[in-house]
Design a protein around this motif. Structure first.
Motif, PDB file in Angstrom:
ATOM      1  N   LEU A  55       0.825  -1.207   0.000  1.00 47.10           N
ATOM      2  CA  LEU A  55       0.000   0.000   0.000  1.00 47.10           C
ATOM      3  C   LEU A  55       0.858   1.256   0.000  1.00 47.10           C
ATOM      4  CD1 LEU A  55      -2.758  -1.143   2.500  1.00 47.10           C
ATOM      5  CD2 LEU A  55      -3.165  -0.365   0.156  1.00 47.10           C
ATOM      6  N   GLN A  56       1.924   1.236   0.767  1.00 49.75           N
ATOM      7  CA  GLN A  56       2.813   2.398   0.799  1.00 49.75           C
ATOM      8  C   GLN A  56       3.456   2.626  -0.562  1.00 49.75           C
ATOM      9  OE1 GLN A  56       5.258   1.233   4.149  1.00 49.75           O
ATOM     10  NE2 GLN A  56       4.113   2.549   5.565  1.00 49.75           N
ATOM     11  N   ALA A  57       3.736   1.535  -1.271  1.00 57.32           N
ATOM     12  CA  ALA A  57       4.298   1.661  -2.610  1.00 57.32           C
ATOM     13  C   ALA A  57       3.308   2.311  -3.572  1.00 57.32           C
ATOM     14  CB  ALA A  57       4.711   0.288  -3.142  1.00 57.32           C
ATOM     15  N   LEU A  58       2.012   2.170  -3.262  1.00 59.05           N
ATOM     16  CA  LEU A  58       0.968   2.806  -4.064  1.00 59.05           C
ATOM     17  C   LEU A  58       0.752   4.258  -3.672  1.00 59.05           C
ATOM     18  CD1 LEU A  58      -1.713  -0.057  -3.988  1.00 59.05           C
ATOM     19  CD2 LEU A  58      -0.283   0.585  -5.941  1.00 59.05           C
ATOM     20  N   GLY A  59       1.395   4.668  -2.587  1.00 59.96           N
ATOM     21  CA  GLY A  59       1.234   6.031  -2.111  1.00 59.96           C
ATOM     22  C   GLY A  59       0.121   6.205  -1.102  1.00 59.96           C
ATOM     23  N   ALA A  60      -0.419   5.108  -0.614  1.00 55.06           N
ATOM     24  CA  ALA A  60      -1.518   5.176   0.347  1.00 55.06           C
ATOM     25  C   ALA A  60      -0.987   5.339   1.761  1.00 55.06           C
ATOM     26  CB  ALA A  60      -2.370   3.913   0.263  1.00 55.06           C
ATOM     27  N   GLU A  61      -1.724   6.075   2.571  1.00 55.25           N
ATOM     28  CA  GLU A  61      -1.423   6.157   3.994  1.00 55.25           C
ATOM     29  C   GLU A  61      -1.959   4.894   4.664  1.00 55.25           C
ATOM     30  OE1 GLU A  61      -2.532   9.730   6.013  1.00 55.25           O
ATOM     31  OE2 GLU A  61      -2.234  10.968   4.222  1.00 55.25           O
ATOM     32  N   VAL A  62      -1.167   4.287   5.543  1.00 59.43           N
ATOM     33  CA  VAL A  62      -1.596   3.023   6.134  1.00 59.43           C
ATOM     34  C   VAL A  62      -1.049   2.889   7.546  1.00 59.43           C
ATOM     35  CG1 VAL A  62       0.342   1.827   5.029  1.00 59.43           C
ATOM     36  CG2 VAL A  62      -1.612   0.507   5.848  1.00 59.43           C
ATOM     37  N   ARG A  63      -1.872   2.323   8.412  1.00 64.50           N
ATOM     38  CA  ARG A  63      -1.474   2.029   9.785  1.00 64.50           C
ATOM     39  C   ARG A  63      -1.869   0.594  10.094  1.00 64.50           C
ATOM     40  NH1 ARG A  63      -4.208   4.457  15.386  1.00 64.50           N
ATOM     41  NH2 ARG A  63      -2.847   3.325  16.825  1.00 64.50           N
ATOM     42  N   CYS A  64      -0.988  -0.149  10.734  1.00 60.74           N
ATOM     43  CA  CYS A  64      -1.276  -1.521  11.154  1.00 60.74           C
ATOM     44  C   CYS A  64      -1.492  -1.550  12.666  1.00 60.74           C
ATOM     45  CB  CYS A  64      -0.138  -2.462  10.788  1.00 60.74           C
ATOM     46  SG  CYS A  64       0.115  -2.681   9.012  1.00 60.74           S
ATOM     47  N   ILE A  65      -2.529  -2.262  13.086  1.00 60.55           N
ATOM     48  CA  ILE A  65      -2.828  -2.402  14.509  1.00 60.55           C
ATOM     49  C   ILE A  65      -2.987  -3.886  14.824  1.00 60.55           C
ATOM     50  CG2 ILE A  65      -4.361  -1.769  16.397  1.00 60.55           C
ATOM     51  CD1 ILE A  65      -5.245   0.638  14.804  1.00 60.55           C
ATOM     52  N   ASP A  66      -2.294  -4.338  15.860  1.00 60.32           N
ATOM     53  CA  ASP A  66      -2.362  -5.745  16.256  1.00 60.32           C
ATOM     54  C   ASP A  66      -3.618  -5.994  17.088  1.00 60.32           C
ATOM     55  OD1 ASP A  66       0.099  -6.038  15.050  1.00 60.32           O
ATOM     56  OD2 ASP A  66       1.224  -5.881  16.932  1.00 60.32           O
ATOM     57  N   ILE A  67      -4.327  -7.079  16.768  1.00 60.81           N
ATOM     58  CA  ILE A  67      -5.510  -7.439  17.535  1.00 60.81           C
ATOM     59  C   ILE A  67      -5.808  -8.923  17.347  1.00 60.81           C
ATOM     60  CG2 ILE A  67      -6.967  -6.665  15.618  1.00 60.81           C
ATOM     61  CD1 ILE A  67      -7.974  -6.759  19.344  1.00 60.81           C
ATOM     62  N   ASP A  68      -6.170  -9.587  18.426  1.00 56.00           N
ATOM     63  CA  ASP A  68      -6.639 -10.974  18.376  1.00 56.00           C
ATOM     64  C   ASP A  68      -8.163 -10.928  18.396  1.00 56.00           C
ATOM     65  OD1 ASP A  68      -7.348 -13.605  18.692  1.00 56.00           O
ATOM     66  OD2 ASP A  68      -6.277 -13.901  20.596  1.00 56.00           O
ATOM     67  N   LEU A  69      -8.775 -11.105  17.249  1.00 51.23           N
ATOM     68  CA  LEU A  69     -10.221 -10.959  17.130  1.00 51.23           C
ATOM     69  C   LEU A  69     -10.991 -12.117  17.758  1.00 51.23           C
ATOM     70  CD1 LEU A  69     -10.339  -9.531  13.517  1.00 51.23           C
ATOM     71  CD2 LEU A  69     -10.824  -8.292  15.631  1.00 51.23           C
ATOM     72  N   SER A  70     -10.291 -13.137  18.218  1.00 47.07           N
ATOM     73  CA  SER A  70     -10.976 -14.212  18.944  1.00 47.07           C
ATOM     74  C   SER A  70     -11.168 -13.848  20.411  1.00 47.07           C
ATOM     75  CB  SER A  70     -10.186 -15.525  18.838  1.00 47.07           C
ATOM     76  OG  SER A  70      -8.971 -15.453  19.576  1.00 47.07           O
ATOM     77  N   ASP A  71     -10.523 -12.772  20.842  1.00 42.16           N
ATOM     78  CA  ASP A  71     -10.610 -12.291  22.216  1.00 42.16           C
ATOM     79  C   ASP A  71     -11.653 -11.176  22.256  1.00 42.16           C
ATOM     80  OD1 ASP A  71     -10.241 -10.895  24.646  1.00 42.16           O
ATOM     81  OD2 ASP A  71      -8.115 -11.411  24.725  1.00 42.16           O
ATOM     82  N   THR A  72     -12.837 -11.487  22.774  1.00 41.80           N
ATOM     83  CA  THR A  72     -13.949 -10.543  22.734  1.00 41.80           C
ATOM     84  C   THR A  72     -13.648  -9.257  23.491  1.00 41.80           C
ATOM     85  OG1 THR A  72     -15.567 -12.321  22.505  1.00 41.80           O
ATOM     86  CG2 THR A  72     -16.386 -10.214  23.317  1.00 41.80           C
ATOM     87  N   ALA A  73     -13.075  -9.377  24.680  1.00 48.02           N
ATOM     88  CA  ALA A  73     -12.763  -8.181  25.474  1.00 48.02           C
ATOM     89  C   ALA A  73     -11.747  -7.302  24.762  1.00 48.02           C
ATOM     90  CB  ALA A  73     -12.256  -8.584  26.857  1.00 48.02           C
ATOM     91  N   ALA A  74     -10.710  -7.929  24.190  1.00 51.76           N
ATOM     92  CA  ALA A  74      -9.688  -7.168  23.472  1.00 51.76           C
ATOM     93  C   ALA A  74     -10.285  -6.490  22.248  1.00 51.76           C
ATOM     94  CB  ALA A  74      -8.546  -8.087  23.061  1.00 51.76           C
ATOM     95  N   THR A  75     -11.199  -7.176  21.572  1.00 54.87           N
ATOM     96  CA  THR A  75     -11.841  -6.602  20.391  1.00 54.87           C
ATOM     97  C   THR A  75     -12.688  -5.393  20.767  1.00 54.87           C
ATOM     98  OG1 THR A  75     -11.878  -8.778  19.316  1.00 54.87           O
ATOM     99  CG2 THR A  75     -13.359  -7.095  18.434  1.00 54.87           C
ATOM    100  N   GLN A  76     -13.391  -5.480  21.877  1.00 54.42           N
ATOM    101  CA  GLN A  76     -14.192  -4.350  22.344  1.00 54.42           C
ATOM    102  C   GLN A  76     -13.308  -3.147  22.674  1.00 54.42           C
ATOM    103  OE1 GLN A  76     -16.215  -6.505  25.515  1.00 54.42           O
ATOM    104  NE2 GLN A  76     -18.174  -6.295  24.435  1.00 54.42           N
ATOM    105  N   ASN A  77     -12.207  -3.388  23.361  1.00 55.78           N
ATOM    106  CA  ASN A  77     -11.284  -2.297  23.707  1.00 55.78           C
ATOM    107  C   ASN A  77     -10.674  -1.684  22.451  1.00 55.78           C
ATOM    108  OD1 ASN A  77     -11.702  -2.605  26.472  1.00 55.78           O
ATOM    109  ND2 ASN A  77     -10.022  -4.075  26.693  1.00 55.78           N
ATOM    110  N   PHE A  78     -10.279  -2.541  21.530  1.00 59.53           N
ATOM    111  CA  PHE A  78      -9.726  -2.083  20.263  1.00 59.53           C
ATOM    112  C   PHE A  78     -10.727  -1.195  19.516  1.00 59.53           C
ATOM    113  CE2 PHE A  78     -10.095  -2.990  15.700  1.00 59.53           C
ATOM    114  CZ  PHE A  78      -8.903  -2.488  15.216  1.00 59.53           C
ATOM    115  N   ALA A  79     -11.954  -1.655  19.428  1.00 55.24           N
ATOM    116  CA  ALA A  79     -12.978  -0.918  18.688  1.00 55.24           C
ATOM    117  C   ALA A  79     -13.224   0.455  19.306  1.00 55.24           C
ATOM    118  CB  ALA A  79     -14.270  -1.720  18.640  1.00 55.24           C
TER     119      ALA A  79
END
Length: 254
Positions: A55-79
């Motif tokens: 994506l960066q090679a295409l010139g797009a702005e991008v951010r990566c965020i780590d999350i374990d989507l099987s963890d409901t509590a972590a997903t809620q906090n992330f959201a």
């Protein structure tokens, strides 16, 4: 229709894509980036690095965020956290897992794991980002379903049930949120050549059965989902909601 001069442009839009490290999620993220969107990629640690570089090679702005989507509590906090930090215009609930095996052997743990990733996390993310979209009066949510949202499949009960649920979630949210300018739709990929279908591709007899039913005469490629995703993410689909767009080479027509 908004911005009729460029109905498929995603300029000045921010898209969050889950499970964008490979396959369909990666193809959708790259397509949205080419259309002008800024990207937030959410997934397992390090899984989206390759997509970020492309994506960066295409010139797009991008951010990566780590999350374990099987963890409901972590997903809620992330959201909650990301919804406060970013105005997400487009949410793509793509992340999913598939566990194959006889239904009589499915454990409660396996059932829970698949449902957490495939169904619970899309609801949690849609709820958090949808609230902000409603307040702004616009937004796009794209849930990635499957042909198994319409069929039972073979030895993939948990996956099939979760994808049936995705269709219900898509329609329910669309009914509530359309009046607020938020469109909720789903993509249903057909048989796409990805890691998730590697076992089917390697099974010569089963692969031949599949190809015999596909009018296009080939397995799909992840990139085949790109254009459909741009359509559902863009102003071109402002009067499309509660719909499941099947991208299957004609499988469902047979």
């Amino acid at each position: 229709m908004r911005n009729v001069s460029a109905p498929f442009s995603l300029e000045d839009r921010t898209a969050l894509v889950t499970g964008a490290g490979r396959g369909i999620g990666q193809a959708i993220a790259l397509a949205l980036g080419r259309a002008g969107a800024q990207l937030i990629l959410a997934g397992r640690p390090g899984s989206s690095d390759g997509t970020r570089q492309q994506l960066q090679a295409l010139g797009a702005e991008v951010r990566c965020i780590d999350i374990d989507l099987s963890d409901t509590a972590a997903t809620q906090n992330f959201a909650r956290t990301v919804a406060q930090e970013h105005d997400v215009d487009i949410l793509v609930n793509n992340a999913g897992v598939i566990e194959r095996g006889s239904s009589v052997d499915v454990t409660v743990e396996s059932w829970g794991h698949v449902m957490s990733v495939n169904l619970h996390s899309p609801f949690i993310l849609s709820q958090a980002f949808g609230e902000r979209m409603i307040a702004r009066g616009r937004g796009k949510i794209i849930n990635v379903a499957s042909l198994l949202a319409f069929q039972g499949g073979r030895t993939v009960a948990t996956y099939a049930v979760s994808k049936h649920g995705i269709l219900g979630l898509t329609r329910a949210l669309a009914n509530e949120w359309a009046q607020h300018g938020v469109q909720v739709n789903a993509l249903a990929p057909g048989y796409i050549a990805t890691d998730n279908t590697a076992a089917l591709q390697a099974d010569e007899a089963r692969s031949s059965e599949i190809l015999a039913r596909i009018p296009s005469g080939r397995w799909g490629e992840a990139a085949d989902l790109g254009g459909a995703a741009i359509f559902l993410a863009s102003p071109a689909s402002d009067y499309v909601t509660g719909h499941t767009l099947v991208v299957d080479g004609g499988w469902m027509s047979r």
